[in-house]
Design an enzyme around this catalytic site. Structure first.
Site, PDB file in Angstrom:
ATOM      1  N   LYS A 168      11.193  10.847  63.650  1.00  0.00           N
ATOM      2  CA  LYS A 168      11.885   9.683  65.453  1.00  0.00           C
ATOM      3  C   LYS A 168      13.630  10.002  64.328  1.00  0.00           C
ATOM      4  CE  LYS A 168       8.042   7.582  66.434  1.00  0.00           C
ATOM      5  NZ  LYS A 168       7.600   8.017  67.652  1.00  0.00           N
ATOM      6  N   ASP A 197      11.992  12.415  68.737  1.00  0.00           N
ATOM      7  CA  ASP A 197      11.462  11.717  69.280  1.00  0.00           C
ATOM      8  C   ASP A 197      12.267  10.698  69.470  1.00  0.00           C
ATOM      9  OD1 ASP A 197      10.562   9.466  71.076  1.00  0.00           O
ATOM     10  OD2 ASP A 197       8.168   9.852  69.885  1.00  0.00           O
ATOM     11  N   GLU A 223      11.280  13.894  72.553  1.00  0.00           N
ATOM     12  CA  GLU A 223      10.625  13.321  73.261  1.00  0.00           C
ATOM     13  C   GLU A 223      10.898  12.279  73.975  1.00  0.00           C
ATOM     14  OE1 GLU A 223       6.672  11.185  72.333  1.00  0.00           O
ATOM     15  OE2 GLU A 223       6.692  13.309  71.004  1.00  0.00           O
ATOM     16  N   GLU A 249       4.594   9.410  78.070  1.00  0.00           N
ATOM     17  CA  GLU A 249       3.701   7.420  77.604  1.00  0.00           C
ATOM     18  C   GLU A 249       4.273   6.760  78.337  1.00  0.00           C
ATOM     19  OE1 GLU A 249       5.766   6.208  73.581  1.00  0.00           O
ATOM     20  OE2 GLU A 249       5.967   8.473  72.935  1.00  0.00           O
ATOM     21  N   ASP A 272      -0.793   9.996  78.300  1.00  0.00           N
ATOM     22  CA  ASP A 272      -1.800   8.806  77.733  1.00  0.00           C
ATOM     23  C   ASP A 272      -2.606   8.432  77.960  1.00  0.00           C
ATOM     24  OD1 ASP A 272      -2.273   6.691  76.230  1.00  0.00           O
ATOM     25  OD2 ASP A 272      -1.107   6.748  74.845  1.00  0.00           O
ATOM     26  N   HIS A 299       0.555  11.994  73.960  1.00  0.00           N
ATOM     27  CA  HIS A 299       0.822  10.626  72.502  1.00  0.00           C
ATOM     28  C   HIS A 299      -0.222   9.720  72.784  1.00  0.00           C
ATOM     29  CE1 HIS A 299       1.930   6.513  72.611  1.00  0.00           C
ATOM     30  NE2 HIS A 299       2.818   7.018  72.409  1.00  0.00           N
ATOM     31  N   GLU A 319      -1.670  15.530  68.652  1.00  0.00           N
ATOM     32  CA  GLU A 319      -0.933  14.310  67.236  1.00  0.00           C
ATOM     33  C   GLU A 319      -1.480  13.829  66.549  1.00  0.00           C
ATOM     34  OE1 GLU A 319       2.642  11.290  68.347  1.00  0.00           O
ATOM     35  OE2 GLU A 319       1.578  11.728  69.528  1.00  0.00           O
TER      36      GLU A 319
END
Length: 362
Positions: A168, A197, A223, A249, A272, A299, A319
Site C-alpha cells: 500500500k 496500491d 493500482e 475494484e 471484482d 480484486h 490476489e
C-alpha cells in the site's frame, strides 16, 4: 423442471484475520451476504457478495424486498435472462454499488447451481483457459506497517514461493513511499514482482509524480491511483508513466470498464465479481479486456476469482487475502506459487454451516 422456488438470504459478519489499513480506510469487518437459490428439482446453489464495514443490511434488504420476488418462478438455467430481469427490476438504482452487490449474490448462486447441474467446476464451465495462475500477496503490505515489517512480510511471501507482493502507498510524502518500496525491492531482488496500491487517494498531478519515483523500482502495476470516476486523470497518468495503471475494484458496471479500455486508461483490469454484479457481467468484462489486449488480475475474493481468472484467457494473477476461512471448510490449493482452481462441481466453496450460523447477524 428447474424453476426457482426459494431464495434464502443471510448476513454474516467476519472479522479480518489481521489489521488491514490503506490510504483511504481501515478494514473493520467483512459483511458477507449469502444467498441460497433452490429449484423444484431439488438442487440448491449458494452465492455471496460482501461489503467492508457497512452496508451489508442494505444489500440484504434489496434482495429480500425486490430481487427474490423477481426471480421466483424463473428457469435457473437461463442465467443471462435472469440477470437481465434482475437488472430491469432495479433499474432505478442501477448502476451502483449496492445494486451490483445484490445482483452478484444472486447471480453467483445461479452459477453455483449451473455448475452443480452440469457436474463441472466453475473454472472449466466458464472457459477453462488456465489450469493454474500465479499468486501474489497483499496481506503483508498494509499501510500502517513499518518499513521493517514490510521487508519481513514480503521476504516471507517470497520464501513461501508466492510470485509477488502488493504494498500500500499513499503516505503523506512521496519520499516515504519511495523509501519503503526501495527497501523491499533491495530485500527481494529484481525477479520478485512488486505492485503498489494507492486506494484512490491521490490527485492526478501527485499520481504522476509518485509514478516516476516507482519506475526505477520496476513496479508491476500502480493500482487505483485516482478516484475511479476520474477517467481523464487515468488517461493522463497512463501516458506519463511506464508503470502499468491497474483499475477496477471501485467500478460497478461493464460499461465503466469499456470507457476505461477504449480511452487507454487501464493497463490491467481488476474487476471484482461482487462489485460488478456477479459472474455473468464479470466474464463480459474479462473478455472485453482480452479484446483490448489487457490482462485481468481480479480484486479480492480469491475463493471465487481463482476459478474465474483461470477460466479466461486474459487471466494474469490471483490476489492472496484470506477472506472466508472462518466460515468454510475448503481452502485454496497453492503449489509452487501458483493457485490451482477447485475441481469439485460448483463454485468450489465448501461452507461451514455451523460457523455461518454462529456469525450470522441479527
Amino acid at each position: 423442471m428447474t424453476k426457482i422456488v426459494d431464495v434464502g438470504t443471510r448476513l454474516v459478519h467476519i472479522e479480518p484475520e489481521t489489521l488491514r489499513t490503506d490510504a483511504a480506510q481501515t478494514f473493520v469487518r467483512q459483511e458477507t451476504i449469502l444467498v441460497t437459490v433452490r429449484t423444484d428439482d431439488g438442487l440448491s446453489g449458494t452465492g455471496y457478495s460482501y461489503t467492508i464495514g457497512t452496508g451489508g443490511s442494505s444489500v440484504l434488504a434489496l434482495i429480500r424486498d425486490h430481487l427474490a420476488a423477481t426471480v421466483l418462478g424463473e428457469d435457473a438455467r437461463n442465467v443471462e435472462a435472469v440477470w437481465a430481469r434482475m437488472l430491469a427490476a432495479t433499474r432505478a438504482t442501477a448502476f451502483g454499488v449496492l445494486t451490483s452487490l445484490a445482483l452478484a449474490a444472486v447471480d453467483t448462486a445461479l452459477w453455483d447451481l449451473r455448475c452443480l447441474r452440469a457436474g463441472e467446476p466453475l473454472w472449466r464451465l466458464a472457459g477453462g483457459a488456465h489450469p493454474s495462475l500465479p499468486v501474489y500477496d497483499t496481506e503483508g503490505g498494509w499501510l500502517h506497517l513499518t518499513q521493517e515489517e514490510l521487508v519481513e512480510n514480503t521476504t516471507a511471501a517470497q520464501r513461501a514461493g508466492l510470485r509477488g507482493a502488493k504494498l500500500k502507498v499513499g503516505k503523506p510524502t512521496a519520499v516515504e513511499d519511495a523509501e519503503r518500496l526501495a527497501a523491499v525491492r533491495e530485500a527481494v531482488g529484481p525477479r520478485f514482482e512488486l505492485m503498489v496500491d494507492a486506494n484512490q487517494s491521490l490527485t492526478g498531478a501527485e499520481a504522476i509524480r509518485r509514478a516516476r519515483t516507482f519506475e526505477p523500482l520496476d513496479i508491476a502495476w500502480f493500482e487505483e491511483p485516482l478516484p475511479a470516476e476520474d477517467v481523464a486523470g487515468h488517461v493522463r497518468l497512463a501516458r506519463a508513466t511506464t508503470v502499468p495503471v491497474a483499475v477496477g475494484e471501485s467500478m460497478y458496471s461493464a460499461g465503466h470498464f469499456a470507457e476505461y479500455l477504449s480511452a487507454g486508461a487501464a493497463g490491467i483490469v481488476q474487476a471484482d465479481v461482487a462489485r460488478v454484479g456477479g459472474i455473468t457481467p464479470w466474464l463480459k468484462i474479462a473478455h472485453a479486456a482480452e479484446a483490448f489486449n489487457v490482462k485481468v488480475a481480479p480484486h479480492f475474493l480469491m475463493e471465487l476469482h481463482t476459478s474465474l481468472a483461470c477460466a479466461v484467457p486474459a487471466g494474469m494473477y490471483v490476489e492472496h487475502i484470506p477472506q472466508l476461512g472462518a466460515i468454510t471448510h475448503s481452502a485454496l490449493h497453492i503449489e509452487d506459487g501458483h493457485v490451482i482452481p477447485p475441481e469439485a462441481p460448483g463454485l468450489g466453496i465448501e461452507w461451514d454451516e455451523d460457523a455461518v450460523e454462529g456469525r450470522r447477524a441479527a
